[in-house]
Design a protein around this motif. Structure first.
Motif, PDB file in Angstrom:
ATOM      1  N   GLY A 159       0.584  -1.332  -0.457  1.00  0.00           N
ATOM      2  CA  GLY A 159       0.179   0.020  -0.007  1.00  0.00           C
ATOM      3  C   GLY A 159       1.076   1.290   0.339  1.00  0.00           C
ATOM      4  N   ILE A 160       1.848   1.321  -0.557  1.00  0.00           N
ATOM      5  CA  ILE A 160       3.248   2.639  -0.514  1.00  0.00           C
ATOM      6  C   ILE A 160       3.095   3.117  -2.085  1.00  0.00           C
ATOM      7  N   GLU A 161       2.979   4.107  -2.112  1.00  0.00           N
ATOM      8  CA  GLU A 161       3.301   5.119  -2.924  1.00  0.00           C
ATOM      9  C   GLU A 161       4.238   5.920  -3.631  1.00  0.00           C
ATOM     10  N   ILE A 162       5.205   5.019  -4.532  1.00  0.00           N
ATOM     11  CA  ILE A 162       6.195   6.015  -4.903  1.00  0.00           C
ATOM     12  C   ILE A 162       6.241   7.411  -5.584  1.00  0.00           C
ATOM     13  N   ILE A 163       6.346   8.046  -4.763  1.00  0.00           N
ATOM     14  CA  ILE A 163       7.107   9.595  -5.335  1.00  0.00           C
ATOM     15  C   ILE A 163       8.328  10.253  -6.110  1.00  0.00           C
ATOM     16  N   ASN A 164       8.405  10.699  -7.186  1.00  0.00           N
ATOM     17  CA  ASN A 164       9.735  10.819  -7.241  1.00  0.00           C
ATOM     18  C   ASN A 164       9.831  12.655  -7.055  1.00  0.00           C
TER      19      ASN A 164
END
Length: 187
Positions: A159-164
């Motif tokens: 449930g983790i989004e990766i944000i640049n």
């Protein structure tokens, strides 16, 4: 020297294997143009490195060289540039090891997992942000380190989004690294 990872190298040289589990490591080189221009305006020559890249680095400054897209590149010059640069900007891939071996300062931007930060080198790190999908809150440092995965699917599964980092954040950390390298940085 700036080495920004995308998936094209592994796809080209090791096509039999599916490399999508490494997608979490990729970055968009276009988000580094403000930082490259800022360095060029301070008098630096900026070389975008890479053997195979997915797209050209369109940066409108004559001191920013898209060496990765040049027909003049060579393996020997790759090593020489990385060994003699003022500092290296990377998101963590093989070529940046040359800078580490030659004790060149290194700035890891948009790198994951954060637990792999090379603390044995003269380095700084600006990792990608991780955000919980359910409540949209950024993970704390402790949560970031606890969710230290080597597969894109594991971030998704947990449930983790990766944000640049965006171009402004990248420029700020690059200018901090430049200031520290030039012994002009004030806390």
């Amino acid at each position: 020297c700036m080495h920004i990872r995308d998936s094209s190298y592994k796809e080209k040289f090791m096509p039999a294997k599916k490399w999508s589990y490494h997608d979490y490591r990729d970055s968009d080189v276009d988000t580094y143009s403000s930082a490259a221009i800022a360095l060029a305006e301070k008098g630096y020559w900026v070389f975008r490195m890479g053997k195979i890249v997915s797209k050209p680095f369109n940066c409108e400054n004559p001191k920013v060289i898209d060496y990765a897209s040049s027909n003049k590149k060579s393996d020997l010059l790759d090593i020489w540039l990385m060994a003699h640069c003022t500092f290296c900007i990377s998101n963590g891939s093989g070529l940046d090891s040359v800078s580490v071996v030659y004790r060149r300062p290194i700035l890891y931007i948009n790198n994951l997992p954060f637990g792999d930060w090379a603390t044995y080198a003269h380095s700084m790190s600006g990792p990608k942000k991780l955000r919980w999908k359910k409540n949209k809150k950024l993970l704390s440092l402790q949560e970031h380190l606890a969710n230290n995965y080597y597969h894109s699917e594991k971030y998704e599964k947990n449930g983790i989004e990766i944000i640049n980092l965006d171009d402004i954040e990248i420029k700020e950390i690059v200018l901090e690294m430049e200031g520290r390298t030039a012994n002009k940085w004030a806390e």
